[in-house]
Design an enzyme around this catalytic site. Structure first.
Site, short mmCIF file in Angstrom:
data_model
loop_
_atom_site.label_atom_id
_atom_site.label_comp_id
_atom_site.label_asym_id
_atom_site.label_seq_id
_atom_site.Cartn_x
_atom_site.Cartn_y
_atom_site.Cartn_z
N ASN A 1 -3.18 67.40 -33.42
CA ASN A 1 -2.34 68.38 -32.73
C ASN A 1 -2.32 68.20 -31.21
O ASN A 1 -1.30 68.49 -30.58
CB ASN A 1 -2.83 69.79 -33.06
N SER B 1 7.34 66.55 -32.84
CA SER B 1 8.30 67.40 -32.14
C SER B 1 9.70 67.06 -32.62
O SER B 1 9.95 65.94 -33.09
CB SER B 1 8.20 67.18 -30.63
N TYR C 1 7.79 61.69 -23.12
CA TYR C 1 7.38 62.59 -24.20
C TYR C 1 8.17 62.30 -25.48
O TYR C 1 7.61 62.17 -26.56
CB TYR C 1 7.57 64.03 -23.76
N SER D 1 7.03 59.13 -27.07
CA SER D 1 5.72 59.25 -27.70
C SER D 1 5.82 59.93 -29.06
O SER D 1 5.12 59.55 -30.01
CB SER D 1 4.75 60.02 -26.78
N LYS D 2 6.70 60.91 -29.18
CA LYS D 2 6.84 61.62 -30.45
C LYS D 2 7.58 60.77 -31.48
O LYS D 2 7.30 60.85 -32.68
CB LYS D 2 7.53 62.97 -30.23
N ILE E 1 8.62 76.16 -29.04
CA ILE E 1 7.64 77.12 -29.52
C ILE E 1 7.01 77.81 -28.31
O ILE E 1 6.70 77.16 -27.31
CB ILE E 1 6.54 76.44 -30.37
#
Length: 256
Positions: free
Chosen positions: A90, A141, A154, A157-158, A187
């Site tokens: 996580n 994500s 980001y 990376s996801k 979120i």
């Protein structure tokens, strides 16, 4: 749904989705090993888990970007519980910026935590998960599924994490280990604030989420925690290699 007696290692458990997942799983009987950087926050989460669960979690402080700390997460868990049934990858960081203004330092920070550390931790956990016929849930994500401007490192990376989910699922399927991911949309956590958004900008960001998500709102950490728990439980025994959007329909939306 039950996780009674399952040994679960959750990274980034001191806040946000990790915290919500830890508390939810504790209530379902899991025995937890929780990692995080903030000692005080981690201890508070441990107390919350103990209040709803049947056992006191093992708390492990450390940095995901530190190889020895990552190794210690597995070593401490096995030393304490003698086995591992579920790994929840996580922990993650976000850097805002485009190809024009994201530095290599920022890029390396994102990939070291979101990809390299996950690779290392998973690699170390796999022998124990094979022994227990356990499973892995990666927290990715919607940014891994769709392209968005202004979050280049980001997003990349996801996407890498999603590819890892599918590949490792295929590699471990014959050994009885399932591997899946959840792909949250916006979120309500502290992730965006930690990446540089001020209070006013964050409020506008959440307001904008009402338009960018089909259900008309941002999500909350408990909603993601329940999806993670489903994938980690035996209730999802015939699911592997899946990227599950938990994003209020954002992944299905297109501009008109």
């Amino acid at each position: 749904m039950t996780l009674s007696g399952k040994i679960v290692l959750i990274t980034g458990a001191s806040s946000g989705i990790g915290r919500a997942t830890a508390i939810h799983m504790a209530g379902l009987g899991a025995k937890l090993a929780l990692t995080g950087r903030n000692v005080t926050n981690l201890e508070n989460v441990g107390k919350e888990c103990e209040a709803v669960g049947k056992s006191k979690p093992l708390l492990i402080t450390g940095e995901m970007s530190n190889e020895q700390d990552v190794k210690n997460m597995i070593d401490s868990t096995i030393k304490h519980y003698s086995q591992l049934d579920v790994l929840i990858n996580n922990a993650g960081v976000m850097e805002m910026g485009s190809i024009e203004n994201t530095s290599l330092e920022q890029y390396d920070n994102v990939f070291n935590v979101n990809v390299r550390a996950v690779y290392q931790l998973t690699m170390l956990a796999v022998p124990h998960l094979i022994a227990s016929k356990g499973n892995i849930v990666n927290v990715s994500s919607v940014c891994g599924l769709r392209s968005f401007a202004g979050l280049l490192a980001y997003n990349m990376s996801k996407s890498a994490l999603d590819q890892m989910t599918g590949c490792v699922a295929l590699e471990l399927a014959t050994k009885g280990v399932r591997v899946n991911s959840v792909n949250p949309g916006v979120i309500i956590t502290e992730l965006q604030k930690r990446s540089g958004l001020g209070d006013e900008a964050y409020a506008k960001f959440l307001e904008r989420a009402k338009e960018t998500h089909a259900l008309g709102r941002p999500g909350n950490a408990d909603e993601v925690a329940k999806a993670i728990t489903f994938l980690a439980s035996d209730d999802s025994s015939y699911i592997t290699g899946a990227n599950l959007p938990v994003d209020g329909g954002r992944h299905a939306m297109c501009p008109r």
